[in-house]
Design a protein around this motif. Structure first.
Motif, PDB file in Angstrom:
ATOM      1  N   UNK A 153     -27.344   2.760  52.025  1.00 54.90           N
ATOM      2  CA  UNK A 153     -27.761   3.061  53.397  1.00 54.90           C
ATOM      3  C   UNK A 153     -26.788   3.919  54.194  1.00 54.90           C
ATOM      4  N   UNK A 154     -25.620   4.196  53.617  1.00 51.83           N
ATOM      5  CA  UNK A 154     -24.651   5.043  54.340  1.00 51.83           C
ATOM      6  C   UNK A 154     -25.067   6.503  54.282  1.00 51.83           C
ATOM      7  N   UNK A 155     -24.789   7.213  55.362  1.00 53.12           N
ATOM      8  CA  UNK A 155     -25.049   8.649  55.404  1.00 53.12           C
ATOM      9  C   UNK A 155     -23.785   9.397  55.819  1.00 53.12           C
ATOM     10  N   UNK A 156     -22.658   8.694  55.742  1.00 49.28           N
ATOM     11  CA  UNK A 156     -21.368   9.286  56.097  1.00 49.28           C
ATOM     12  C   UNK A 156     -20.303   8.664  55.201  1.00 49.28           C
ATOM     13  N   UNK A 157     -19.341   9.491  54.795  1.00 49.49           N
ATOM     14  CA  UNK A 157     -18.279   9.036  53.896  1.00 49.49           C
ATOM     15  C   UNK A 157     -16.919   9.381  54.485  1.00 49.49           C
ATOM     16  N   UNK A 158     -16.003   8.429  54.379  1.00 55.97           N
ATOM     17  CA  UNK A 158     -14.614   8.752  54.715  1.00 55.97           C
ATOM     18  C   UNK A 158     -13.827   8.888  53.427  1.00 55.97           C
ATOM     19  N   UNK A 159     -13.326  10.099  53.204  1.00 53.35           N
ATOM     20  CA  UNK A 159     -12.598  10.393  51.971  1.00 53.35           C
ATOM     21  C   UNK A 159     -11.110  10.199  52.199  1.00 53.35           C
ATOM     22  N   UNK A 160     -10.487   9.449  51.299  1.00 53.19           N
ATOM     23  CA  UNK A 160      -9.037   9.308  51.354  1.00 53.19           C
ATOM     24  C   UNK A 160      -8.415  10.588  50.820  1.00 53.19           C
ATOM     25  N   UNK A 161      -7.405  11.083  51.514  1.00 52.82           N
ATOM     26  CA  UNK A 161      -6.669  12.277  51.071  1.00 52.82           C
ATOM     27  C   UNK A 161      -5.171  11.954  51.102  1.00 52.82           C
ATOM     28  N   UNK A 162      -4.360  12.860  50.579  1.00 51.87           N
ATOM     29  CA  UNK A 162      -2.921  12.617  50.519  1.00 51.87           C
ATOM     30  C   UNK A 162      -2.479  12.162  49.136  1.00 51.87           C
ATOM     31  N   UNK A 163      -3.191  12.628  48.094  1.00 52.27           N
ATOM     32  CA  UNK A 163      -2.851  12.225  46.723  1.00 52.27           C
ATOM     33  C   UNK A 163      -1.436  12.637  46.341  1.00 52.27           C
ATOM     34  N   UNK A 164      -0.944  13.716  46.950  1.00 53.30           N
ATOM     35  CA  UNK A 164       0.393  14.208  46.610  1.00 53.30           C
ATOM     36  C   UNK A 164       1.507  13.423  47.268  1.00 53.30           C
ATOM     37  N   UNK A 165       1.166  12.464  48.105  1.00 51.55           N
ATOM     38  CA  UNK A 165       2.200  11.687  48.796  1.00 51.55           C
ATOM     39  C   UNK A 165       2.915  10.736  47.843  1.00 51.55           C
ATOM     40  N   UNK A 166       2.163  10.141  46.905  1.00 50.99           N
ATOM     41  CA  UNK A 166       2.744   9.134  45.997  1.00 50.99           C
ATOM     42  C   UNK A 166       2.278   9.276  44.567  1.00 50.99           C
ATOM     43  N   UNK A 167       1.022   9.701  44.389  1.00 50.10           N
ATOM     44  CA  UNK A 167       0.369   9.491  43.089  1.00 50.10           C
ATOM     45  C   UNK A 167       0.245  10.735  42.236  1.00 50.10           C
ATOM     46  N   UNK A 168       0.374  11.909  42.854  1.00 49.85           N
ATOM     47  CA  UNK A 168       0.301  13.155  42.085  1.00 49.85           C
ATOM     48  C   UNK A 168       1.438  14.050  42.544  1.00 49.85           C
ATOM     49  N   UNK A 169       1.750  15.031  41.736  1.00 47.98           N
ATOM     50  CA  UNK A 169       2.715  16.053  42.146  1.00 47.98           C
ATOM     51  C   UNK A 169       2.149  16.691  43.434  1.00 47.98           C
ATOM     52  N   UNK A 170       3.024  17.013  44.375  1.00 49.66           N
ATOM     53  CA  UNK A 170       2.582  17.367  45.734  1.00 49.66           C
ATOM     54  C   UNK A 170       1.487  18.445  45.759  1.00 49.66           C
ATOM     55  N   UNK A 171       1.711  19.555  45.072  1.00 44.81           N
ATOM     56  CA  UNK A 171       0.737  20.654  45.149  1.00 44.81           C
ATOM     57  C   UNK A 171      -0.556  20.321  44.401  1.00 44.81           C
ATOM     58  N   UNK A 172      -0.408  19.629  43.261  1.00 39.07           N
ATOM     59  CA  UNK A 172      -1.599  19.244  42.499  1.00 39.07           C
ATOM     60  C   UNK A 172      -2.429  18.241  43.302  1.00 39.07           C
ATOM     61  N   UNK A 173      -1.747  17.326  43.965  1.00 41.53           N
ATOM     62  CA  UNK A 173      -2.441  16.333  44.789  1.00 41.53           C
ATOM     63  C   UNK A 173      -3.160  16.984  45.959  1.00 41.53           C
ATOM     64  N   UNK A 174      -2.471  17.940  46.556  1.00 45.90           N
ATOM     65  CA  UNK A 174      -3.058  18.670  47.686  1.00 45.90           C
ATOM     66  C   UNK A 174      -4.307  19.427  47.235  1.00 45.90           C
ATOM     67  N   UNK A 175      -4.200  20.074  46.067  1.00 44.47           N
ATOM     68  CA  UNK A 175      -5.345  20.816  45.532  1.00 44.47           C
ATOM     69  C   UNK A 175      -6.511  19.873  45.235  1.00 44.47           C
ATOM     70  N   UNK A 176      -6.203  18.674  44.704  1.00 45.96           N
ATOM     71  CA  UNK A 176      -7.254  17.708  44.383  1.00 45.96           C
ATOM     72  C   UNK A 176      -7.941  17.221  45.674  1.00 45.96           C
ATOM     73  N   UNK A 177      -7.155  16.984  46.704  1.00 51.13           N
ATOM     74  CA  UNK A 177      -7.743  16.576  47.990  1.00 51.13           C
ATOM     75  C   UNK A 177      -8.807  17.581  48.441  1.00 51.13           C
ATOM     76  N   UNK A 178      -8.456  18.857  48.296  1.00 49.91           N
ATOM     77  CA  UNK A 178      -9.381  19.917  48.717  1.00 49.91           C
ATOM     78  C   UNK A 178     -10.615  19.934  47.818  1.00 49.91           C
TER      79      UNK A 178
END
Ligand SMILES: [Mg+2]
Length: 366
Positions: A153-178
């Motif tokens: 029933x949801x029609x809106x999503x909140x996406x978590x971003x900031x993968x490069x903060x802890x879990x991925x290499x900074x630039x790779x995480x940033x690219x994945x967020x995008x």
């Protein structure tokens, strides 16, 4: 129907409630896996007339038993909420109790200043692409979870971003967020999309991220970095100069009320996110008119209990000025929540008295 003045608090009984998510909820920019549910504390208050109310507690319940024997109106004012510090852990239980005695929904007790239906987004889209760690599922996993929440029933999503903060290499995480943001927008051209960095970005990264997804029409950016004036000015300037209508939402993590009001007064926060329960209903009743005067909306943080989503919906209907409600998909064992309906992206609160959340066979902690 009796009057609140006729009731004395007879019993304060700790309860345990279990939240269950429909799937394992993964990591965000700050924390590891959120699992598939958890056990938490609630409390039931019984009066000498046999009326009952119950509600979730965050923080210690210690001291609350000292209200036993006192008149209900000694610790609770229907116009403002809890009036005695030792009764604050009973905030939600006492609102449920008072509204039940008055035979009105909590929203009515709160003033009925909002609509009974309000938009509700899924707050359960985490870094699902990164799990399981040995064979990460990739972006398809995020889309599968969006599909499940859409079906619910949801029609809106909140996406978590900031993968490069802890879990991925900074630039790779940033690219994945995008990449994730673009993939969800592409799959759901009509959905409302929000993003939440859990303070995992810098102001410069936030602006850079927004530039990369400028065509995704994000509804809000949440907690891009620990709120401070300089960074928020950089962000605001970018949004204004780029003609973006994306809102700035903040104030969830360790809120400093005075600082938040200052930032809001300066036009640097559009939506206030203090938590439903840990900030509290009585506190929300006090601050909501102040926010409304400042032209700042609210969206009380509800993660990670489905019950907190329902409380937030009552606050939206009762206090008004709630822009949207954070949806926590899932159920609560022994709690009947069928009065609340989520349909086509909108949650509607029931007409029944109190929070309208009958609880059965509760496991007592005592
Ligand atoms: Mg958040």
């Amino acid at each position: 129907m009796s009057s609140l003045a006729d009731h004395r608090i007879h019993q304060v009984e700790p309860l345990s409630v279990r939240t269950r998510y429909p799937r394992v909820v993964g990591r965000n920019a700050r924390l590891g896996s959120h699992g598939s549910g958890f056990e938490s504390t609630a409390v039931r208050v019984v009066t000498d007339q046999g009326a009952t109310g119950w509600g979730v507690v965050e923080g210690p319940l210690a001291g609350a038993e000292t209200v036993v024997g006192r008149p209900l109106l000694d610790v609770f004012d229907p116009a403002t909420g809890v009036t005695a510090a030792e009764a604050l852990p009973l905030d939600f239980a006492l609102h449920d109790l008072a509204a039940t005695i008055a035979d009105v929904p909590v929203a009515t007790l709160l003033g009925g200043a909002g609509e009974r239906s309000v938009t509700c987004y899924s707050g359960a889209i985490y870094f699902d692409d990164l799990d399981p760690e040995d064979t990460p599922r990739g972006i398809a996993a995020v889309l599968v979870n969006c599909a499940a929440d859409w079906a619910a029933g949801y029609r809106a999503f909140k996406l978590k971003i900031g993968r490069g903060n802890r879990w991925m290499e900074a630039e790779a995480g940033f690219a994945r967020d995008i990449e994730v943001t673009r993939a969800v927008r592409e799959a759901y051209p009509d959905a409302r999309i929000l993003v939440d960095a859990n303070n995992g970005f810098s102001p410069a990264q936030t602006v850079r991220f927004l530039q990369h997804v400028a065509d995704c029409d994000l509804f809000w950016v949440e907690e891009p970095f620990q709120e401070e004036e300089g960074g928020l000015r950089v962000l605001r300037e970018h949004l204004v100069s780029s003609g973006s209508r994306t809102l700035i939402a903040d104030g969830e993590y360790q809120p400093d009320e005075a600082q938040l009001l200052e930032l809001a007064s300066a036009g640097l926060i559009d939506v206030m996110l203090m938590d439903v329960v840990s900030y509290g209903l009585t506190a929300w009743r006090r601050i909501m008119p102040v926010l409304a005067d400042l032209g700042v909306a609210a969206s009380p943080h509800a993660w990670g209990m489905p019950l907190k989503t329902l409380y937030a919906a009552q606050m939206a209907a009762g206090l008004g000025n709630v822009l949207t409600v954070e949806g926590v998909p899932g159920t609560t064992d022994a709690v009947e929540a069928t009065g609340y309906v989520l349909e086509d992206g909108v949650i509607t609160v029931p007409d029944q008295p109190g929070f309208a959340l009958p609880i059965t066979t509760p496991a007592s902690l005592t």
